[in-house]
Design an enzyme around this catalytic site. Sequence first.
Site, mmCIF file in Angstrom:
data_model
loop_
_atom_site.group_PDB
_atom_site.id
_atom_site.type_symbol
_atom_site.label_atom_id
_atom_site.label_comp_id
_atom_site.label_asym_id
_atom_site.label_seq_id
_atom_site.Cartn_x
_atom_site.Cartn_y
_atom_site.Cartn_z
ATOM 1 N N ASP A 1 0.843 -1.094 0.140
ATOM 2 C CA ASP A 1 0.046 0.003 -0.005
ATOM 3 C C ASP A 1 0.845 0.992 -0.053
ATOM 4 O O ASP A 1 1.918 1.270 0.536
ATOM 5 C CB ASP A 1 -1.013 0.012 1.265
ATOM 6 C CG ASP A 1 -2.129 1.058 1.112
ATOM 7 O OD1 ASP A 1 -2.029 1.535 -0.060
ATOM 8 O OD2 ASP A 1 -2.743 1.205 2.073
ATOM 9 N N HIS B 1 2.793 3.340 -9.088
ATOM 10 C CA HIS B 1 2.690 1.746 -9.120
ATOM 11 C C HIS B 1 3.898 1.293 -9.918
ATOM 12 O O HIS B 1 4.386 0.204 -9.730
ATOM 13 C CB HIS B 1 1.301 1.535 -10.041
ATOM 14 C CG HIS B 1 0.065 2.123 -9.264
ATOM 15 N ND1 HIS B 1 0.178 1.730 -7.940
ATOM 16 C CD2 HIS B 1 -0.858 2.629 -9.635
ATOM 17 C CE1 HIS B 1 -1.269 2.093 -7.738
ATOM 18 N NE2 HIS B 1 -1.836 2.691 -8.642
ATOM 19 N N LEU C 1 11.561 -20.339 -4.920
ATOM 20 C CA LEU C 1 10.485 -19.489 -4.335
ATOM 21 C C LEU C 1 9.287 -19.684 -4.867
ATOM 22 O O LEU C 1 9.105 -19.875 -6.048
ATOM 23 C CB LEU C 1 11.203 -17.914 -4.375
ATOM 24 C CG LEU C 1 10.096 -16.937 -3.996
ATOM 25 C CD1 LEU C 1 9.951 -16.972 -2.458
ATOM 26 C CD2 LEU C 1 10.617 -15.396 -4.296
ATOM 27 N N GLU D 1 0.772 -13.485 12.120
ATOM 28 C CA GLU D 1 1.470 -12.525 12.651
ATOM 29 C C GLU D 1 1.045 -11.164 11.879
ATOM 30 O O GLU D 1 1.340 -11.425 10.568
ATOM 31 C CB GLU D 1 2.772 -12.324 13.076
ATOM 32 C CG GLU D 1 3.086 -13.693 14.162
ATOM 33 C CD GLU D 1 2.707 -13.342 15.377
ATOM 34 O OE1 GLU D 1 2.575 -11.848 15.758
ATOM 35 O OE2 GLU D 1 2.477 -14.402 16.160
HETATM 36 C C1 FPP Z 1 -1.924 -0.012 -3.253
HETATM 37 O O1 FPP Z 1 -1.444 1.473 -3.228
HETATM 38 C C2 FPP Z 1 -1.502 -0.565 -4.398
HETATM 39 C C3 FPP Z 1 -2.094 -1.294 -5.450
HETATM 40 C C4 FPP Z 1 -3.388 -0.847 -5.645
HETATM 41 C C5 FPP Z 1 -1.307 -1.648 -6.638
HETATM 42 C C6 FPP Z 1 -0.427 -2.681 -6.035
HETATM 43 C C7 FPP Z 1 0.679 -2.553 -7.369
HETATM 44 C C8 FPP Z 1 1.749 -2.654 -7.459
HETATM 45 C C9 FPP Z 1 2.760 -2.615 -6.089
HETATM 46 C C10 FPP Z 1 2.719 -2.562 -8.726
HETATM 47 C C11 FPP Z 1 3.035 -3.799 -9.227
HETATM 48 C C12 FPP Z 1 2.732 -5.135 -8.780
HETATM 49 C C13 FPP Z 1 3.011 -5.980 -9.650
HETATM 50 C C14 FPP Z 1 2.758 -7.582 -9.188
HETATM 51 C C15 FPP Z 1 3.752 -5.898 -10.750
HETATM 52 P P1 FPP Z 1 -2.327 2.576 -3.205
HETATM 53 O O2 FPP Z 1 -2.560 3.094 -4.788
HETATM 54 O O3 FPP Z 1 -3.874 2.458 -2.740
HETATM 55 O O4 FPP Z 1 -1.665 3.773 -2.601
HETATM 56 P P2 FPP Z 1 -2.490 4.904 -1.710
HETATM 57 O O5 FPP Z 1 -3.206 4.278 -0.645
HETATM 58 O O6 FPP Z 1 -1.518 5.922 -1.479
HETATM 59 O O7 FPP Z 1 -3.430 5.496 -2.708
#
Ligand code: FPP
Length: 241
Positions: free
Chosen positions: A19, A36, A130, A206
């Site tokens: 997040d 992202h 892994l 945990e």
């Molecule tokens: C949450 O942060 C993140 C996501 C919804 C996307 C997770 C995706 C990645 C880490 C990108 C790449 C993943 C792979 C597998 C290549 P948010 O956008 O909700 O952040 P915020 O809470 O600050 O708005």
Amino acid sequence: MATKPRSEAGPRHVAIIMDGNGRWAQSRGRPRLFGHHAGARRVREIVAACPDLGVEYLTIFAFSTENWKRTQTEVAGLMSLFRRYIIKEMQEFVREDVRVRFIGDRYRLEPGLRKLMEEAEQMTAHCTRLNLTIAINYGGRDEVARAMRRLARDVAEGRLDPETVDEQTLPRYLDTRVLPDPDLVIRTSGEARISNFLLWQSAYAEYEFIDTLWPDFTRDIFARVLAQYGARDRRFGAVSA
Ligand code: FPP
């Protein structure tokens, strides 16, 4: 590359709610997708770190069943990022002996992405160093509902006796059926919520809620969190010896 033996105290299965990408980008005056992309680079770093840190299973939350509510631009950008990530990493996974699996309801995803997911699963099916599981269009409640649908079908068609259904039955119908339960669930960005992630599987996990935003979550921070886990006393409801 030689693999170090797993520390007995370390978590075998780590699950991560990644997040904070949006906030990371916004604090730099950049669009959310920039965050992202930075997040995807951290995914690479953390995946690469797992074997040496003794982690055998890594499960990451990439896109939830609720994330469709984001703008069309962000959703399309994330889908395109997943496609590019899989295309780019596929050979690397094979070279690094990483087995990739996907959980979530993949039938709502566009066919091109679904095909890449299947290819990555097939190409890495023999890998053992892994186990990387990527949750896309995943929601814990949705997973349980889909599992119940299959279970009910088995009962209706005479393959399952309802009187035998117990705590061991449902996990066999979940997307995670071949995975052990997570030992440690990490969420970055300071939010203390589980947001529908691995609800059934995390009953005894945990939890670590870390303030760092995902794009800043380095291998060193990851190693520190794992070391803290090693210091904990997990009793699974029993009393310490
Ligand atoms: C949450 O942060 C993140 C996501 C919804 C996307 C997770 C995706 C990645 C880490 C990108 C790449 C993943 C792979 C597998 C290549 P948010 O956008 O909700 O952040 P915020 O809470 O600050 O708005």
